[in-house]
Scaffold this motif. Structure first.
Motif, PDB file in Angstrom:
ATOM      1  N   VAL A 165       0.837  -1.203   0.000  1.00  0.00           N
ATOM      2  CA  VAL A 165       0.000   0.000   0.000  1.00  0.00           C
ATOM      3  C   VAL A 165       0.871   1.251   0.000  1.00  0.00           C
ATOM      4  O   VAL A 165       0.648   2.200  -0.766  1.00  0.00           O
ATOM      5  CB  VAL A 165      -0.959  -0.010   1.215  1.00  0.00           C
ATOM      6  N   LEU A 166       1.919   1.244   0.855  1.00  0.00           N
ATOM      7  CA  LEU A 166       2.813   2.400   0.915  1.00  0.00           C
ATOM      8  C   LEU A 166       3.483   2.657  -0.424  1.00  0.00           C
ATOM      9  O   LEU A 166       3.615   3.798  -0.874  1.00  0.00           O
ATOM     10  CB  LEU A 166       3.868   2.188   2.008  1.00  0.00           C
ATOM     11  N   LEU A 167       3.906   1.570  -1.077  1.00  0.00           N
ATOM     12  CA  LEU A 167       4.579   1.707  -2.370  1.00  0.00           C
ATOM     13  C   LEU A 167       3.656   2.333  -3.399  1.00  0.00           C
ATOM     14  O   LEU A 167       4.047   3.228  -4.156  1.00  0.00           O
ATOM     15  CB  LEU A 167       5.042   0.339  -2.872  1.00  0.00           C
ATOM     16  N   VAL A 168       2.416   1.871  -3.407  1.00  0.00           N
ATOM     17  CA  VAL A 168       1.464   2.379  -4.397  1.00  0.00           C
ATOM     18  C   VAL A 168       1.153   3.848  -4.137  1.00  0.00           C
ATOM     19  O   VAL A 168       1.129   4.673  -5.051  1.00  0.00           O
ATOM     20  CB  VAL A 168       0.173   1.534  -4.376  1.00  0.00           C
ATOM     21  N   VAL A 169       0.949   4.160  -2.860  1.00  0.00           N
ATOM     22  CA  VAL A 169       0.558   5.525  -2.526  1.00  0.00           C
ATOM     23  C   VAL A 169       1.690   6.511  -2.825  1.00  0.00           C
ATOM     24  O   VAL A 169       1.481   7.568  -3.408  1.00  0.00           O
ATOM     25  CB  VAL A 169       0.138   5.606  -1.036  1.00  0.00           C
ATOM     26  N   THR A 170       2.924   6.127  -2.448  1.00  0.00           N
ATOM     27  CA  THR A 170       4.038   7.065  -2.592  1.00  0.00           C
ATOM     28  C   THR A 170       4.763   6.918  -3.914  1.00  0.00           C
ATOM     29  O   THR A 170       5.465   7.823  -4.346  1.00  0.00           O
ATOM     30  CB  THR A 170       5.066   6.855  -1.477  1.00  0.00           C
ATOM     31  N   ASP A 171       4.626   5.726  -4.542  1.00  0.00           N
ATOM     32  CA  ASP A 171       5.330   5.458  -5.787  1.00  0.00           C
ATOM     33  C   ASP A 171       6.850   5.541  -5.609  1.00  0.00           C
ATOM     34  O   ASP A 171       7.581   5.874  -6.523  1.00  0.00           O
ATOM     35  CB  ASP A 171       4.873   6.438  -6.882  1.00  0.00           C
ATOM     36  N   LEU A 172       7.323   5.277  -4.415  1.00  0.00           N
ATOM     37  CA  LEU A 172       8.756   5.362  -4.119  1.00  0.00           C
ATOM     38  C   LEU A 172       9.304   3.963  -3.878  1.00  0.00           C
ATOM     39  O   LEU A 172       9.331   3.489  -2.746  1.00  0.00           O
ATOM     40  CB  LEU A 172       8.994   6.208  -2.862  1.00  0.00           C
TER      41      LEU A 172
ATOM     42  N   SER B  32      12.280  -3.576  -5.517  1.00  0.00           N
ATOM     43  CA  SER B  32      12.515  -2.491  -6.469  1.00  0.00           C
ATOM     44  C   SER B  32      11.795  -2.739  -7.783  1.00  0.00           C
ATOM     45  O   SER B  32      11.472  -1.809  -8.506  1.00  0.00           O
ATOM     46  CB  SER B  32      14.020  -2.339  -6.701  1.00  0.00           C
ATOM     47  N   ALA B  33      11.533  -4.018  -8.077  1.00  0.00           N
ATOM     48  CA  ALA B  33      10.964  -4.350  -9.382  1.00  0.00           C
ATOM     49  C   ALA B  33       9.450  -4.390  -9.399  1.00  0.00           C
ATOM     50  O   ALA B  33       8.843  -4.402 -10.464  1.00  0.00           O
ATOM     51  CB  ALA B  33      11.519  -5.695  -9.852  1.00  0.00           C
ATOM     52  N   VAL B  34       8.815  -4.418  -8.206  1.00  0.00           N
ATOM     53  CA  VAL B  34       7.384  -4.699  -8.211  1.00  0.00           C
ATOM     54  C   VAL B  34       6.543  -3.571  -8.800  1.00  0.00           C
ATOM     55  O   VAL B  34       5.456  -3.817  -9.316  1.00  0.00           O
ATOM     56  CB  VAL B  34       6.842  -5.035  -6.800  1.00  0.00           C
ATOM     57  N   LEU B  35       7.065  -2.346  -8.742  1.00  0.00           N
ATOM     58  CA  LEU B  35       6.265  -1.248  -9.287  1.00  0.00           C
ATOM     59  C   LEU B  35       6.047  -1.424 -10.783  1.00  0.00           C
ATOM     60  O   LEU B  35       4.996  -1.092 -11.322  1.00  0.00           O
ATOM     61  CB  LEU B  35       6.931   0.101  -9.006  1.00  0.00           C
TER      62      LEU B  35
END
Lengths: 306, 269
Positions: free
Chosen positions: B31-38, B50-53
């Motif tokens: 969730v954090l990754l999606v929200v921040t895109d970082l 690092s690759a999941v985005l």
């Protein structure tokens, strides 16, 4: 009569302590055997050795004709046990607990399991308990459930350690009736207890353990056989002493002990001398007196060494 | 007996609570990754993250990599440490043994129940990771990219993911063996769990210490992250086989010790 439990020179040492010190138990088919002993005298260790939980340091145990602990898989399914209080899985119901216990070992067919569980719950008075988890049970209910677990496979031998612990007076009476009922049906009962009254009311044979040694093992009737004296209750003990010259061995208030195993003869002599007699009985030792005479001081007591 | 142990474990609310908590962390990270895109830069943070985005199909692996260093071993140590010592503490051990369940049979059943827990947990983490990856990220199930940079077909990726899950399960079996052994030594489930965790913490700590490098190849946690090697092209088998052999030795020795101890011990609980 065949032997149900026989031990020869059974010893268990924990470090330097000899918890059980060479005992020779002899329990026969049809006995209700009272295994008496103070706290810490080695009762529980002995019971655990009988059931293969504690391994003996030396000596032999024969249980229902099999050498323990090797024959455990063969003979233990025919033994029902209650060891030092009941223990269950608190988040499961009583019924589920019994089913799991039954499925955990040999000798309990799953086809009859449901019916057997219904029967034993009825027997111990928990038939209406439903799906409540065991953690919501009272201590008395847990004790009943533990007893139900012991009865689940119609065992030939019941080994019960303090079975009335935590029960109210009605519960104790119920359990006593249940045990007598099972005994009439042919079950041998080995009852370990420190409650003398319980053993005196139930048991046919008694073994007394003191500091790991079996100091007494006999029929209850023999142990509490008449001593050959008569107890007289009278308002005038002095006149009894005067009349039965030399036969009076003890006077305690209105209670007089007179030598002579025939109360009728004693009564006749007292009445003919015009002495009022309120009560008359053969003198019998109580189990408590027998046990106290056979054992030493309490094992809880730790005296300083000189 | 095995069925009894499985029933006991999976009917226990605690088992499912543990699995649920275990899944909370990867979900939170996603969730954090999606929200921040970082996303962490390649080579930093847990592997695959690092690759999941760019490819959500890798999220099951990222989820395993997130829980592997700490959460998964803790959960396994709790369940395995409780297996024998928990029964002893509750007093049910004496009734099981007097039933008689048989000491060896009971130990084997406990081991299989723990094994089932490990498998179910790893599969649930991977499964939840898949769902999260597919819903939150742009999944490219048709192709994947290996760690080496070459592309993998969906079939290759699937097979390698299964292999990686199996490897993680074997690594956790090592933890379970430690906890089960300690569980036969003590009547305190907490003690057994803590003992196993102490071993893992010691192992992880020594691994970072240069002075401990002579014994590093024998530390139980040494090859845990080797499951990443399944995603190199070609698969780098060296650390994987060493890891499997090492866990095999630990599991064998510890189970033998647990058996020897449990079958000869006085049950006084």
């Amino acid at each position: 009569m065949t032997a149900v439990i026989t031990t020869r020179g059974l010893v268990k040492r924990f470090g330097r302590l000899r918890a059980v010190d060479g005992i020779d138990l002899d329990v026969r088919t049809g006995d209700i055997y009272g295994f008496l002993g103070a706290n810490g005298s080695g009762k529980t260790t002995t019971v655990r050795m009988l059931l293969g939980l504690v391994l003996p340091t030396s000596g032999e145990i024969e249980l229902l004709g099999g050498r323990m602990p090797r024959a455990g898989r063969r003979v233990l399914p025919r033994v029902g046990a209650l060891i030092e209080g009941p223990a269950h899985y608190g988040h499961l119901s009583g019924r589920e607990n019994l089913a799991l216990l039954d499925a955990a070992g040999p000798g309990g067919s799953w086809r009859t399991r449901r019916r057997r569980i219904d029967e034993v719950l009825e027997q111990v008075g928990l038939a209406g308990v439903g799906r409540r988890p065991v953690k919501a049970y009272s201590l008395g209910m847990r004790q009943r459930l533990g007893l139900a677990g012991a009865l689940l496979r119609r065992p030939e031998l019941l080994v019960l350690d303090e079975p009335t612990n935590g029960l109210d007076p009605q519960g104790i009476t119920e359990v006593r009736e249940l045990l007598l009922d099972l005994h009439r049906g042919g079950t041998t009962v080995f009852l370990s207890s420190h409650l003398l009254a319980e053993v005196e009311q139930l048991c046919s044979r008694v073994g007394v353990l003191d500091r790991g040694r079996l100091v007494l093992q006999d029929e209850l009737a023999t142990l509490t056989a008449p001593t050959g004296a008569t107890v007289v209750h009278t308002p005038t003990p002095d006149r009894v002493r005067a009349t039965l010259d030399g036969r009076v061995t003890a006077v305690d208030g209105q209670r007089v002990v007179v030598l002579g195993a025939d109360p009728a003869e004693v009564n006749a002599r007292l009445v003919s001398a015009g002495i009022a007699v309120n009560g008359l009985a053969l003198e019998r030792p109580t189990l408590e007196e027998v046990v106290l005479a056979a054992t030493g001081t309490s094992t809880d007591r730790v005296d300083a060494r000189p | 007996m095995i069925a009894v142990e499985l029933r006991k474990m999976f009917r226990r609310p605690r088992t499912w609570a543990t699995i649920a908590v275990l899944n909370a962390l990867p979900v939170l990270v996603a969730v954090l990754l999606v929200v921040t895109d970082l996303a962490p830069r390649p080579g930093e943070g847990p592997p695959f993250l690092s690759a999941v985005l760019s490819n959500g199909a890798l999220y099951p692996l990222a989820a395993l990599a997130i829980v592997l260093p700490l959460f998964l071993p803790i959960a396994v140590a709790v369940i395995a440490g409780d297996s024998v010592a928990g029964e002893a503490q509750a007093g049910t051990l004496r009734y099981l043994l007097a039933r008689p369940a048989g000491r060896t049979r009971l130990l084997v059943a406990k081991l299989i129940a723990v094994l089932a827990f490990v498998l179910v947990t790893v599969l649930v983490v991977a499964g939840v990771g898949y769902v999260v990856g597919a819903t939150l990220f742009e999944a490219q199930p048709a192709v994947g990219t290996s760690v080496s940079g070459t592309s993998l077909t969906a079939q290759e990726l699937g097979v390698r993911t299964l292999l990686a899950i199996g490897y993680v399960a074997v690594s956790m079996l090592g933890v379970a063996a430690f906890a089960l052994f300690f569980s036969t030594l003590t009547d305190s489930p907490l003690g057994a769990t803590m003992g196993a965790l102490a071993v893992l913490v010691t192992s992880s700590l020594l691994f970072t210490l240069d002075a401990a490098s002579p014994i590093a190849p024998y530390l139980p946690t040494r090859y845990w992250l080797a499951f990443v090697d399944f995603f190199r092209d070609p698969i780098l088998w060296r650390d994987i086989t060493r890891g499997l052999a090492l866990q095999g030795v630990y599991v064998g020795v510890l189970l033998a010790a647990a058996w020897a101890n449990f079958t000869t011990k006085d049950v006084t609980s």
